[in-house]
Design a protein around this motif. Structure first.
Motif, short mmCIF file in Angstrom:
data_model
loop_
_atom_site.label_atom_id
_atom_site.label_comp_id
_atom_site.label_asym_id
_atom_site.label_seq_id
_atom_site.Cartn_x
_atom_site.Cartn_y
_atom_site.Cartn_z
N THR A 53 1.60 5.19 -4.47
CA THR A 53 2.32 4.47 -3.42
C THR A 53 1.72 3.10 -3.18
OG1 THR A 53 2.88 6.57 -2.34
CG2 THR A 53 3.08 4.58 -1.01
N ALA A 54 0.40 3.02 -3.17
CA ALA A 54 -0.27 1.73 -2.96
C ALA A 54 0.09 0.74 -4.06
CB ALA A 54 -1.78 1.93 -2.89
N GLU A 55 0.10 1.21 -5.32
CA GLU A 55 0.46 0.34 -6.44
C GLU A 55 1.89 -0.17 -6.30
OE1 GLU A 55 -1.26 -0.74 -9.03
OE2 GLU A 55 -3.14 0.32 -8.72
N LEU A 56 2.80 0.71 -5.90
CA LEU A 56 4.21 0.32 -5.77
C LEU A 56 4.40 -0.65 -4.61
CD1 LEU A 56 6.00 3.74 -6.39
CD2 LEU A 56 5.75 1.83 -7.97
N LEU A 57 3.73 -0.39 -3.49
CA LEU A 57 3.87 -1.29 -2.35
C LEU A 57 3.33 -2.68 -2.67
CD1 LEU A 57 2.87 1.10 0.60
CD2 LEU A 57 5.15 0.26 0.04
N LEU A 58 2.27 -2.73 -3.45
CA LEU A 58 1.74 -4.03 -3.88
C LEU A 58 2.72 -4.73 -4.82
CD1 LEU A 58 -1.97 -2.99 -4.46
CD2 LEU A 58 -1.23 -4.79 -2.91
N ALA A 59 3.30 -3.97 -5.75
CA ALA A 59 4.20 -4.58 -6.73
C ALA A 59 5.49 -5.08 -6.10
CB ALA A 59 4.52 -3.55 -7.82
N PHE A 60 5.99 -4.37 -5.09
CA PHE A 60 7.26 -4.74 -4.47
C PHE A 60 7.11 -5.74 -3.32
CE2 PHE A 60 8.78 -0.33 -5.88
CZ PHE A 60 9.16 -0.83 -7.12
N GLY A 61 5.87 -6.16 -3.03
CA GLY A 61 5.64 -7.17 -2.01
C GLY A 61 5.57 -6.67 -0.60
N VAL A 62 5.59 -5.35 -0.41
CA VAL A 62 5.55 -4.80 0.95
C VAL A 62 4.21 -5.11 1.63
CG1 VAL A 62 5.72 -2.68 2.33
CG2 VAL A 62 7.14 -2.97 0.30
N VAL A 63 3.14 -5.12 0.85
CA VAL A 63 1.83 -5.43 1.41
C VAL A 63 1.79 -6.87 1.92
CG1 VAL A 63 -0.63 -5.63 0.90
CG2 VAL A 63 0.68 -3.72 -0.04
N THR A 64 2.41 -7.77 1.20
CA THR A 64 2.51 -9.16 1.67
C THR A 64 3.28 -9.23 2.98
OG1 THR A 64 2.46 -9.92 -0.63
CG2 THR A 64 3.22 -11.49 1.04
N PHE A 65 4.37 -8.48 3.07
CA PHE A 65 5.17 -8.41 4.29
C PHE A 65 4.33 -7.90 5.47
CE2 PHE A 65 7.81 -5.87 7.16
CZ PHE A 65 8.80 -6.78 7.52
N ILE A 66 3.61 -6.80 5.24
CA ILE A 66 2.75 -6.24 6.29
C ILE A 66 1.65 -7.23 6.65
CG2 ILE A 66 1.10 -4.39 6.82
CD1 ILE A 66 2.75 -2.56 5.00
N GLY A 67 1.11 -7.90 5.66
CA GLY A 67 0.01 -8.84 5.91
C GLY A 67 0.39 -9.96 6.84
N ILE A 68 1.59 -10.52 6.66
CA ILE A 68 2.02 -11.62 7.52
C ILE A 68 2.22 -11.13 8.95
CG2 ILE A 68 3.90 -13.25 7.94
CD1 ILE A 68 4.26 -13.46 4.93
N LEU A 69 2.76 -9.93 9.11
CA LEU A 69 3.02 -9.40 10.46
C LEU A 69 1.74 -9.03 11.19
CD1 LEU A 69 6.18 -7.15 9.93
CD2 LEU A 69 6.06 -9.54 10.64
N PHE A 70 0.74 -8.54 10.45
CA PHE A 70 -0.49 -8.06 11.09
C PHE A 70 -1.61 -9.10 11.12
CE2 PHE A 70 1.59 -4.04 10.57
CZ PHE A 70 1.06 -3.23 11.56
N GLU A 71 -1.33 -10.30 10.63
CA GLU A 71 -2.34 -11.35 10.66
C GLU A 71 -2.89 -11.61 12.07
OE1 GLU A 71 -4.59 -14.65 8.92
OE2 GLU A 71 -3.49 -13.00 8.03
#
Length: 404
Positions: A53-71
Motif C-alpha cells: 500500500t505504501a508503494e502504491l500511495l507513493l507511486a500515485f501521488g497520494v503521499v504528496t497530496f497528504i504532505g501538502i495538507l499536513f504541512e
C-alpha cells in the motif's frame, strides 16, 4: 589503523559465530526454526499489505497530496514536511521497520532533505498495536489491561521523541534546499490535487508494472527482515550457550539492583535488547512481587526496538544518505521516556482499572479471544504461512515473466 581494527573485529565476530554454529548445530537449528516460524506466520503477512500500500500511495501521488495538507501540522511539531505524516501513521499502524522504509523512499524521491529524513526515521519506527496487544499483552502476559498502559506509554513517548528530534540538524550550516512548493501557501486542496496528479504522471508506467514493482519491492524488504529475525534468533541462543549472555547479565544485575529492580530480570532484559519478542516473553515468565518492573523493562525494549530491528533499519538506510546515529540516539530516548511514562501511568491506567475489572482479567488464551488484536494475531498464525507462500510464488512468477 581504525580500518584495520574494524577488519579484525568483524573477522573475529564472524569466526566466533561460525565456530559456535559448528559446536551447537542442534540448538542453532531450533533457534533458526523459531525465528522462521515467527517471520512466515506473523511478520510477513502482517507487514506485506502495508508495504505494498505504501508503494502504491507513493507511486500515485497520494503521499504528496497528504504532505501538502499536513504541512501546517508536521512542520511546527516535528520540523518535517507534511509528507512525514504518512510515515508516522503507517509506522504506528504496521510497526517496524515500516517507518524506516517509508522515510528512505521519501528521501529517494527528494520529498525530504537528509536532515528531515533523519528526523522522520527517529520517531516513525514504532511497535504495532497488533504486537503490543496481541503478542505481548494477551499472548505473553495474558492481561489485556497491560496493553493499554504499554501502548499509551509507547506512542506518547514516541511523539515526545519526535518533538525533541525537531532540533536535530538545526545548526548544520550546509542545510539542503527545500522542495519547490514549500515557499508557497501551506494549505490548499487545489494545489494538493495538482501536485498529486503531477507526481502520478512522472511515473509514466502502466498499472501492471506499478503493481509488480510494489509487490517485488515489498517482498525484497520482507525477505531481508526475515533473514535478520532468523539471524538474531540464532545469535541470542548461541550467546546464551557459550556463556556470554549470563556473563553480561551479571553486570545487568548490578544495574537493576541500583535502580531497585529485581535482579532476575537482568538476563531477560539483555535478551530483549537483542530481540524484542524473545525478551518480552522471558520477562513475562519471570516471577516478581509487582508487575511494574516488568512493564518498565518491556516499555524500554519496545522503545529501544532491539538490535535485530536496528540491523533491519541500518540495512534499509544504507541505500540512502540517511545516517544511523540519530536513529540510535532516538531509540534510547524513546525507551527512557517510555519507562518514565509507565511509572507515572501505572496506577491510573493499570492498577485502578485492574481493581475495578478484576473478574474480567483473562487468565488463559481461551478467555481473551474476543479481543480484536488477538483475533488478528491468531488469524495470521493460522493463515499466515499460506499467504506468505502465495506471495513468494507470485514474486517468482513476476521475476520469471520479466526475465523473458
Amino acid at each position: 589503523m581504525k580500518h584495520i581494527i574494524k577488519t579484525f573485529m568483524y573477522s573475529g565476530l564472524t569466526v566466533f559465530l561460525t565456530i559456535s554454529l559448528i559446536s551447537f548445530p542442534d540448538q542453532a537449528l531450533e533457534a533458526g526454526i523459531r525465528g522462521l516460524n515467527m517471520w512466515w506466520e506473523v511478520v510477513f503477512p502482517s507487514l506485506l499489505p502495508f508495504f505494498i500500500t505504501a508503494e502504491l500511495l507513493l507511486a500515485f501521488g497520494v503521499v504528496t497530496f497528504i504532505g501538502i495538507l499536513f504541512e501546517p501540522i508536521m512542520r511546527p511539531l516535528f520540523n518535517v514536511p507534511g509528507a512525514g505524516s504518512f510515515g508516522w501513521m503507517m509506522g504506528m499502524a504496521s510497526g517496524y521497520p515500516t517507518g524506516a522504509k517509508i522515510a528512505a523512499r521519501l528521501r529517494e524521491e527528494k520529498q525530504l532533505t537528509k536532515i528531515e529524513a533523519e528526523r522522520l526515521v527517529s520517531f516513525t519506527n514504532n511497535s504495532s498495536p497488533l504486537f503490543i496487544f496481541g503478542a505481548i499483552s494477551a499472548g505473553f502476559f495474558h492481561d489485556l489491561k497491560l496493553g493499554t498502559l504499554l501502548a499509551f506509554s509507547h506512542y506518547t513517548s514516541n511523539a515526545l521523541v519526535g518533538m525533541c528530534m525537531r532540533f536535530h540538524g538545526k545548526k548544520d550550516g550546509n542545510r539542503q534546499k527545500r522542495m519547490e512548493w514549500r515557499g508557497k501557501p501551506t494549505y490548499s486542496i487545489t494545489r494538493a490535487f495538482r501536485e498529486m496528479h503531477r507526481t502520478r504522471m512522472k511515473e509514466n508506467k502502466p498499472l501492471g508494472e506499478i503493481l509488480g514493482d510494489a509487490v517485488l519491492n515489498s517482498i525484497k524488504t520482507l525477505v531481508m527482515v526475515g533473514g535478520f529475525i532468523i539471524l538474531f534468533s540464532v545469535l541470542i541462543k548461541l550467546l546464551f550457550l557459550v556463556g556470554v549472555s549470563p556473563a553480561i547479565a551479571m553486570f545487568g544485575e548490578v544495574l537493576l539492583r541500583t535502580l531497585g529492580l529485581p535482579e532476575d530480570l537482568a538476563l531477560p532484559f539483555f535478551s530483549g535488547l537483542f530481540e524484542i519478542t524473545i525478551g518480552a516473553n522471558m520477562i513475562s515468565q519471570t516471577t516478581t512481587d509487582s508487575l511494574l518492573p516488568k512493564a518498565m523493562l518491556v516499555s524500554f525494549i519496545l522503545g529501544f526496538n532491539g538490535l535485530s530491528i536496528h540491523a533491519q533499519v541500518a540495512s534499509i538506510l544504507a541505500k540512502t544518505d540517511i545516517r544511523f546515529a540519530p536513529y540510535f540516539f532516538a531509540r534510547i530516548l524513546h525507551g527512557t521516556f517510555a519507562v518514565i511514562l509507565t511509572i507515572i501511568l501505572y496506577k491510573p491506567l493499570y492498577l485502578d482499572r485492574h481493581t475495578i475489572d478484576l473478574n474480567e482479567i483473562p487468565v488463559s488464551q481461551d478467555g481473551i479471544t474476543e479481543n480484536i488484536w488477538l483475533t488478528i494475531f491468531h488469524y495470521l498464525k493460522d493463515f499466515g504461512p499460506f499467504i506468505t507462500i502465495c506471495f513468494l510464488a507470485l514474486s517468482v512468477m513476476i521475476l520469471y515473466k520479466r526475465s523473458k
